[in-house]
Write a protein that holds these residues in place. Structure first.
Motif, short mmCIF file in Angstrom:
data_model
loop_
_atom_site.label_atom_id
_atom_site.label_comp_id
_atom_site.label_asym_id
_atom_site.label_seq_id
_atom_site.Cartn_x
_atom_site.Cartn_y
_atom_site.Cartn_z
N GLU A 36 -33.91 5.03 -40.68
CA GLU A 36 -32.60 5.05 -40.04
C GLU A 36 -32.66 4.43 -38.65
OE1 GLU A 36 -29.53 8.52 -38.51
OE2 GLU A 36 -30.83 8.96 -40.21
N ARG A 37 -33.83 4.46 -38.05
CA ARG A 37 -34.03 3.91 -36.71
C ARG A 37 -35.38 3.21 -36.66
NH1 ARG A 37 -33.74 7.40 -31.08
NH2 ARG A 37 -34.19 5.64 -29.73
N GLN A 38 -35.46 2.13 -35.90
CA GLN A 38 -36.71 1.39 -35.77
C GLN A 38 -37.37 1.72 -34.43
OE1 GLN A 38 -38.04 -0.54 -38.23
NE2 GLN A 38 -36.31 0.27 -39.40
N PRO A 39 -38.68 1.98 -34.46
CA PRO A 39 -39.38 2.27 -33.19
C PRO A 39 -39.53 1.01 -32.36
CG PRO A 39 -40.94 2.21 -35.02
CD PRO A 39 -39.57 2.07 -35.62
N THR A 40 -39.69 1.19 -31.07
CA THR A 40 -39.97 0.07 -30.18
C THR A 40 -41.36 -0.48 -30.51
OG1 THR A 40 -41.01 1.45 -28.51
CG2 THR A 40 -38.61 1.09 -28.30
N LEU A 41 -41.62 -1.68 -30.06
CA LEU A 41 -42.92 -2.29 -30.30
C LEU A 41 -44.03 -1.44 -29.67
CD1 LEU A 41 -44.49 -4.58 -31.55
CD2 LEU A 41 -44.09 -5.91 -29.48
N SER A 42 -43.80 -0.93 -28.49
CA SER A 42 -44.84 -0.10 -27.85
C SER A 42 -45.07 1.18 -28.65
CB SER A 42 -44.47 0.20 -26.40
OG SER A 42 -43.30 0.95 -26.32
N MET A 43 -44.03 1.73 -29.27
CA MET A 43 -44.20 2.92 -30.10
C MET A 43 -44.99 2.58 -31.36
SD MET A 43 -43.86 6.14 -30.61
CE MET A 43 -42.82 6.53 -29.21
N VAL A 44 -44.76 1.42 -31.93
CA VAL A 44 -45.52 0.98 -33.09
C VAL A 44 -47.01 0.88 -32.73
CG1 VAL A 44 -45.91 -0.89 -34.75
CG2 VAL A 44 -43.58 -0.19 -34.20
N PHE A 45 -47.30 0.31 -31.56
CA PHE A 45 -48.69 0.24 -31.10
C PHE A 45 -49.28 1.65 -30.98
CE2 PHE A 45 -47.64 -3.90 -28.75
CZ PHE A 45 -48.22 -4.69 -29.73
N ASP A 46 -48.54 2.56 -30.35
CA ASP A 46 -49.02 3.92 -30.16
C ASP A 46 -49.27 4.63 -31.49
OD1 ASP A 46 -48.90 3.53 -27.42
OD2 ASP A 46 -47.01 4.64 -27.17
N LEU A 47 -48.36 4.47 -32.43
CA LEU A 47 -48.51 5.11 -33.74
C LEU A 47 -49.70 4.53 -34.49
CD1 LEU A 47 -44.75 5.32 -34.71
CD2 LEU A 47 -46.28 7.28 -34.37
N ALA A 48 -49.88 3.21 -34.45
CA ALA A 48 -51.02 2.58 -35.11
C ALA A 48 -52.33 3.08 -34.50
CB ALA A 48 -50.91 1.07 -35.02
N ASP A 49 -52.37 3.18 -33.18
CA ASP A 49 -53.56 3.70 -32.51
C ASP A 49 -53.81 5.15 -32.90
OD1 ASP A 49 -54.02 1.30 -31.23
OD2 ASP A 49 -53.18 1.95 -29.31
N TYR A 50 -52.77 5.95 -32.92
CA TYR A 50 -52.90 7.37 -33.26
C TYR A 50 -53.52 7.56 -34.65
CZ TYR A 50 -51.67 12.25 -34.09
OH TYR A 50 -51.72 13.59 -34.39
N PHE A 51 -53.05 6.76 -35.61
CA PHE A 51 -53.54 6.89 -36.98
C PHE A 51 -54.73 5.97 -37.29
CE2 PHE A 51 -49.18 8.59 -37.53
CZ PHE A 51 -49.53 9.83 -38.05
N ASN A 52 -55.15 5.20 -36.28
CA ASN A 52 -56.29 4.31 -36.41
C ASN A 52 -56.11 3.33 -37.57
OD1 ASN A 52 -58.77 3.34 -35.51
ND2 ASN A 52 -59.89 4.56 -36.99
N VAL A 53 -54.94 2.71 -37.62
CA VAL A 53 -54.63 1.68 -38.62
C VAL A 53 -54.08 0.45 -37.91
CG1 VAL A 53 -54.15 3.35 -40.47
CG2 VAL A 53 -52.27 2.54 -39.02
N SER A 54 -54.04 -0.66 -38.63
CA SER A 54 -53.46 -1.86 -38.04
C SER A 54 -51.94 -1.75 -38.02
CB SER A 54 -53.87 -3.10 -38.85
OG SER A 54 -53.20 -3.12 -40.10
N ILE A 55 -51.35 -2.49 -37.13
CA ILE A 55 -49.90 -2.52 -37.05
C ILE A 55 -49.32 -3.07 -38.35
CG2 ILE A 55 -47.94 -3.60 -35.88
CD1 ILE A 55 -49.69 -3.46 -33.32
N ASP A 56 -49.96 -4.10 -38.90
CA ASP A 56 -49.49 -4.67 -40.17
C ASP A 56 -49.48 -3.62 -41.28
OD1 ASP A 56 -48.92 -7.19 -39.20
OD2 ASP A 56 -50.85 -8.04 -39.78
N TYR A 57 -50.50 -2.79 -41.32
CA TYR A 57 -50.53 -1.73 -42.33
C TYR A 57 -49.39 -0.74 -42.08
CZ TYR A 57 -51.90 2.13 -45.28
OH TYR A 57 -51.88 3.12 -46.23
N LEU A 58 -49.22 -0.34 -40.86
CA LEU A 58 -48.20 0.66 -40.52
C LEU A 58 -46.80 0.19 -40.92
CD1 LEU A 58 -47.57 3.41 -39.18
CD2 LEU A 58 -47.36 2.17 -37.03
N VAL A 59 -46.51 -1.07 -40.69
CA VAL A 59 -45.16 -1.57 -40.99
C VAL A 59 -45.03 -2.14 -42.40
CG1 VAL A 59 -44.64 -1.99 -38.56
CG2 VAL A 59 -45.53 -3.86 -39.97
N GLY A 60 -46.10 -2.06 -43.20
CA GLY A 60 -46.02 -2.45 -44.59
C GLY A 60 -46.27 -3.93 -44.87
#
Length: 65
Positions: A36-60
């Motif tokens: 319903e809402r898209q995270p900011t780019l900095s939030m995507v970085f933070d989430l990828a770091d938190y889960f220790n995955v690549s940004i490409d993986y996180l966003v599919g």
């Protein structure tokens, strides 16, 4: 972001705990997970770091974590 929900559940992280860690509301996180809402780019970085995955993986964009 289906992967966000998958990662959170896979690692046993409660929605409220992740929201607190990311300094956002639980409702905002729920909206990210539902698409319903898209995270900011900095939030995507933070989430990828938190889960220790690549940004490409996180966003599919990739199946490689």
């Amino acid at each position: 972001m289906d992967r966000l929900r998958e990662l959170r559940k896979e690692q046993g992280v409660a929605r409220q705990d992740l929201a607190d860690e990311m300094l956002i509301s639980k409702r905002t996180l729920t909206r990210y997970e539902s698409g319903e809402r898209q995270p900011t780019l900095s939030m995507v970085f933070d989430l990828a770091d938190y889960f220790n995955v690549s940004i490409d993986y996180l966003v599919g964009r990739s199946d490689v974590r």
